[in-house]
Write a protein that holds these residues in place. Structure first.
Motif, PDB file in Angstrom:
ATOM      1  N   GLY A 122       0.798  -1.214   0.000  1.00 13.74           N
ATOM      2  CA  GLY A 122       0.000   0.000   0.000  1.00 13.74           C
ATOM      3  C   GLY A 122       0.832   1.267   0.000  1.00 13.74           C
ATOM      4  N   LYS A 123       0.134   2.394   0.035  1.00 14.10           N
ATOM      5  CA  LYS A 123       0.756   3.716   0.036  1.00 14.10           C
ATOM      6  C   LYS A 123       0.193   4.558   1.180  1.00 14.10           C
ATOM      7  CE  LYS A 123       3.306   3.587  -3.768  1.00 14.10           C
ATOM      8  NZ  LYS A 123       4.761   3.873  -3.759  1.00 14.10           N
ATOM      9  N   PRO A 124       0.967   5.509   1.686  1.00 18.42           N
ATOM     10  CA  PRO A 124       0.434   6.375   2.741  1.00 18.42           C
ATOM     11  C   PRO A 124      -0.892   7.034   2.373  1.00 18.42           C
ATOM     12  CG  PRO A 124       2.800   6.663   2.579  1.00 18.42           C
ATOM     13  CD  PRO A 124       2.400   5.779   1.426  1.00 18.42           C
ATOM     14  N   LYS A 125      -1.059   7.402   1.103  1.00 18.41           N
ATOM     15  CA  LYS A 125      -2.285   8.092   0.701  1.00 18.41           C
ATOM     16  C   LYS A 125      -3.529   7.235   0.917  1.00 18.41           C
ATOM     17  CE  LYS A 125      -1.877   6.761  -4.183  1.00 18.41           C
ATOM     18  NZ  LYS A 125      -1.699   7.279  -5.576  1.00 18.41           N
ATOM     19  N   ASP A 126      -3.347   5.904   0.991  1.00 19.37           N
ATOM     20  CA  ASP A 126      -4.484   5.012   1.235  1.00 19.37           C
ATOM     21  C   ASP A 126      -5.063   5.205   2.633  1.00 19.37           C
ATOM     22  OD1 ASP A 126      -3.931   3.902  -1.261  1.00 19.37           O
ATOM     23  OD2 ASP A 126      -2.685   2.297  -0.417  1.00 19.37           O
ATOM     24  N   PHE A 127      -4.295   5.835   3.523  1.00 24.08           N
ATOM     25  CA  PHE A 127      -4.691   5.958   4.926  1.00 24.08           C
ATOM     26  C   PHE A 127      -4.997   7.406   5.324  1.00 24.08           C
ATOM     27  CE2 PHE A 127      -2.137   2.195   4.318  1.00 24.08           C
ATOM     28  CZ  PHE A 127      -2.819   1.224   5.025  1.00 24.08           C
ATOM     29  N   VAL A 128      -5.178   8.262   4.326  1.00 25.69           N
ATOM     30  CA  VAL A 128      -5.411   9.681   4.605  1.00 25.69           C
ATOM     31  C   VAL A 128      -6.655   9.885   5.456  1.00 25.69           C
ATOM     32  CG1 VAL A 128      -6.064  11.882   3.540  1.00 25.69           C
ATOM     33  CG2 VAL A 128      -4.143  10.575   2.619  1.00 25.69           C
ATOM     34  N   TRP A 129      -7.728   9.161   5.148  1.00 29.42           N
ATOM     35  CA  TRP A 129      -8.984   9.338   5.900  1.00 29.42           C
ATOM     36  C   TRP A 129      -8.755   9.088   7.387  1.00 29.42           C
ATOM     37  CZ3 TRP A 129     -12.207   6.842   9.228  1.00 29.42           C
ATOM     38  CH2 TRP A 129     -13.509   7.347   9.367  1.00 29.42           C
ATOM     39  N   SER A 130      -8.056   8.020   7.704  1.00 28.95           N
ATOM     40  CA  SER A 130      -7.819   7.674   9.107  1.00 28.95           C
ATOM     41  C   SER A 130      -6.970   8.731   9.802  1.00 28.95           C
ATOM     42  CB  SER A 130      -7.140   6.309   9.200  1.00 28.95           C
ATOM     43  OG  SER A 130      -7.988   5.284   8.729  1.00 28.95           O
ATOM     44  N   TRP A 173      12.066   0.181   5.367  1.00 25.19           N
ATOM     45  CA  TRP A 173      12.163  -0.741   4.227  1.00 25.19           C
ATOM     46  C   TRP A 173      11.729  -0.075   2.930  1.00 25.19           C
ATOM     47  CZ3 TRP A 173      15.247  -4.452   5.262  1.00 25.19           C
ATOM     48  CH2 TRP A 173      15.412  -4.824   6.606  1.00 25.19           C
ATOM     49  N   GLY A 174      11.014   1.022   3.051  1.00 26.37           N
ATOM     50  CA  GLY A 174      10.771   1.857   1.892  1.00 26.37           C
ATOM     51  C   GLY A 174      11.894   2.875   1.802  1.00 26.37           C
ATOM     52  N   GLY A 175      12.218   3.329   0.605  1.00 25.59           N
ATOM     53  CA  GLY A 175      13.310   4.279   0.420  1.00 25.59           C
ATOM     54  C   GLY A 175      12.915   5.699   0.779  1.00 25.59           C
ATOM     55  N   PRO A 176      13.711   6.677   0.370  1.00 28.94           N
ATOM     56  CA  PRO A 176      13.431   8.077   0.702  1.00 28.94           C
ATOM     57  C   PRO A 176      12.043   8.526   0.267  1.00 28.94           C
ATOM     58  CG  PRO A 176      15.612   7.858  -0.267  1.00 28.94           C
ATOM     59  CD  PRO A 176      14.953   6.528  -0.406  1.00 28.94           C
ATOM     60  N   GLU A 177      11.558   7.995  -0.852  1.00 25.34           N
ATOM     61  CA  GLU A 177      10.251   8.419  -1.343  1.00 25.34           C
ATOM     62  C   GLU A 177       9.141   8.065  -0.362  1.00 25.34           C
ATOM     63  OE1 GLU A 177       7.701  10.471  -3.645  1.00 25.34           O
ATOM     64  OE2 GLU A 177       9.901  10.397  -3.749  1.00 25.34           O
ATOM     65  N   SER A 178       9.332   6.976   0.393  1.00 19.99           N
ATOM     66  CA  SER A 178       8.311   6.610   1.380  1.00 19.99           C
ATOM     67  C   SER A 178       8.215   7.664   2.481  1.00 19.99           C
ATOM     68  CB  SER A 178       8.612   5.236   1.983  1.00 19.99           C
ATOM     69  OG  SER A 178       9.737   5.269   2.842  1.00 19.99           O
ATOM     70  N   VAL A 179       9.343   8.305   2.793  1.00 21.03           N
ATOM     71  CA  VAL A 179       9.331   9.387   3.782  1.00 21.03           C
ATOM     72  C   VAL A 179       8.616  10.602   3.203  1.00 21.03           C
ATOM     73  CG1 VAL A 179      10.751  10.916   5.189  1.00 21.03           C
ATOM     74  CG2 VAL A 179      11.455   8.542   4.837  1.00 21.03           C
ATOM     75  N   ARG A 180       8.949  10.941   1.965  1.00 18.38           N
ATOM     76  CA  ARG A 180       8.276  12.069   1.314  1.00 18.38           C
ATOM     77  C   ARG A 180       6.764  11.863   1.279  1.00 18.38           C
ATOM     78  NH1 ARG A 180      11.503  15.642  -1.267  1.00 18.38           N
ATOM     79  NH2 ARG A 180      13.642  15.024  -1.808  1.00 18.38           N
ATOM     80  N   GLU A 181       6.338  10.654   0.931  1.00 15.83           N
ATOM     81  CA  GLU A 181       4.914  10.365   0.832  1.00 15.83           C
ATOM     82  C   GLU A 181       4.225  10.491   2.193  1.00 15.83           C
ATOM     83  OE1 GLU A 181       5.000   6.474  -0.794  1.00 15.83           O
ATOM     84  OE2 GLU A 181       5.150   7.150  -2.879  1.00 15.83           O
ATOM     85  N   ALA A 182       4.864   9.990   3.249  1.00 13.65           N
ATOM     86  CA  ALA A 182       4.268  10.076   4.581  1.00 13.65           C
ATOM     87  C   ALA A 182       4.126  11.536   5.024  1.00 13.65           C
ATOM     88  CB  ALA A 182       5.112   9.297   5.584  1.00 13.65           C
ATOM     89  N   LEU A 183       5.152  12.330   4.744  1.00 12.97           N
ATOM     90  CA  LEU A 183       5.102  13.743   5.117  1.00 12.97           C
ATOM     91  C   LEU A 183       4.058  14.492   4.300  1.00 12.97           C
ATOM     92  CD1 LEU A 183       8.923  14.481   5.473  1.00 12.97           C
ATOM     93  CD2 LEU A 183       7.254  14.245   7.322  1.00 12.97           C
ATOM     94  N   ARG A 184       4.023  14.224   3.009  1.00 11.95           N
ATOM     95  CA  ARG A 184       3.111  14.944   2.121  1.00 11.95           C
ATOM     96  C   ARG A 184       1.654  14.521   2.326  1.00 11.95           C
ATOM     97  NH1 ARG A 184       4.623  12.975  -2.920  1.00 11.95           N
ATOM     98  NH2 ARG A 184       3.002  11.379  -2.677  1.00 11.95           N
TER      99      ARG A 184
END
Length: 350
Positions: A195-203, A221-232
């Protein structure tokens, strides 16, 4: 601005070969500590889980090695062993006993304040009524530990990423219904590759509206982009682990400038093979670049570590002195999700 302010708070001072002058390595393990990244079930001593399984006549012997320690080969097998160990925790009373055992270990390591991840997925199957019973048992045990050992516990409810966004919605309802002085945050853990962080935006939006502070596991275990996605996408103020951000120095600088806090667990990262030794762990580079970070154990018995050991190994690797570690503890308390009265009470213990 954040970088300079954070360096002043920590009081770093350099001297000698490649690090900070050390005034006695043997002393840092005894310092008062603040831990912000600890999974309650993951902190269960193997002997505790074995004993509980024996009481309930449940056979989970396959998750232990010959020495009685948890046995796993990689992160994904670790998740399976974690869930197998958790399977014997079936009643609120089990969690009360678990909380007592974990806080005894933490207090013995010098921890005076701890935030632990709690998952209603494991405590009542995401049913709000059942979760309240588990939470009551955990809180009672935490209150006793504070009275006896001087350690304060607060909870961060986490949804489990690989369980999916629909179950996360049920989990966040448990969080919202019990938000307050003890349940202070909401986050997400589990397999970063699902999955992706955006899948959990509602929660996360729901938790934010309820006044809960936000963190998310990313950049392990996710690379730098996983951090960007969580922050964004999730708009969190803390990142669990976040160490893979080091592979994108522009991102590291952005984190430093924004004042995002990384909940770094060096012993966990090294035990799971992310980095080949303490000196190669990016926590040293985060310090140089003014990133705000805390030090924690993650799942200590799985990774054969304690907060005292984390301090000792960082002391050996980077020659950080007692002043640095005292600064880390105070900065960690600043990053804690607790209320101002609790922060002031804990500050006196530091």
């Amino acid at each position: 601005m954040w970088r300079q302010a954070w360096r002043r708070i920590w009081g770093f001072r350099r001297r000698g070969r490649g690090g900070v002058f050390c005034e006695g390595r043997h002393q840092v393990k005894d310092l008062a500590k603040v831990e912000l990244h600890l999974h309650l079930e993951g902190a269960a001593p193997p002997a505790f889980i074995r004993g509980l399984a024996k009481e309930k006549k449940v056979d989970i012997g396959g998750i232990f090695d010959e020495g009685g320690n948890y046995r796993f080969a990689d992160f994904w097998e670790f998740l399976k062993v974690y869930e197998a160990a958790t399977s014997v925790l079936t009643k609120p009373e089990d969690y009360a006993r678990l909380t007592t055992a974990v806080l005894e270990e933490s207090a013995a390591s010098g921890v005076v304040y701890c935030e632990t991840f709690l998952s209603p997925d494991f405590c009542g199957g995401r049913d709000v009524g059942a979760w309240r019973e588990y939470l009551h048992a955990i809180r009672e045990a935490a209150d006793r530990a504070e009275a006896q050992d001087g350690i304060t516990l607060r909870g961060i409810i986490t949804c489990i990423r690989h369980f999916g966004p629909e179950k996360a919605r049920q989990t966040v309802r448990c969080a919202v219904e019990t938000a307050g002085d003890f349940i202070v945050g909401f986050g997400i853990a589990g397999d970063e590759k699902i999955g992706k962080p955006k899948d959990f935006v509602w929660s996360f939006d729901c938790a934010r509206e309820a006044g809960l502070r936000l963190t998310a596991h990313a950049g392990e275990w996710g690379g730098p982009e996983s951090v960007r996605e969580a922050l964004r996408d999730l708009k969190v103020e803390r990142i669990g682990h976040g160490v893979r951000a080091i592979e994108d120095l522009a991102l590291v600088d952005e984190i430093a400038e924004a004042g995002i806090v990384l909940e770094v667990c060096p012993g966990s990262n090294i035990a799971l093979g992310l980095y080949d030794g303490w000196r190669k762990h990016p926590i040293g580079e985060f310090y140089k670049r003014g990133v705000k970070f805390t030090v924690s154990t993650d799942d200590p018995p799985f990774f054969h570590t304690t907060m005292a050991r984390e301090y000792e190994m960082l002391n050996r690797a980077f020659d950080w002195d007692e002043g640095v570690f005292d600064g880390i503890a105070r900065a960690s308390l600043d990053a804690a999700f607790c209320d101002a009265d609790t922060r002031e009470k804990v500050l006196k213990r530091l």
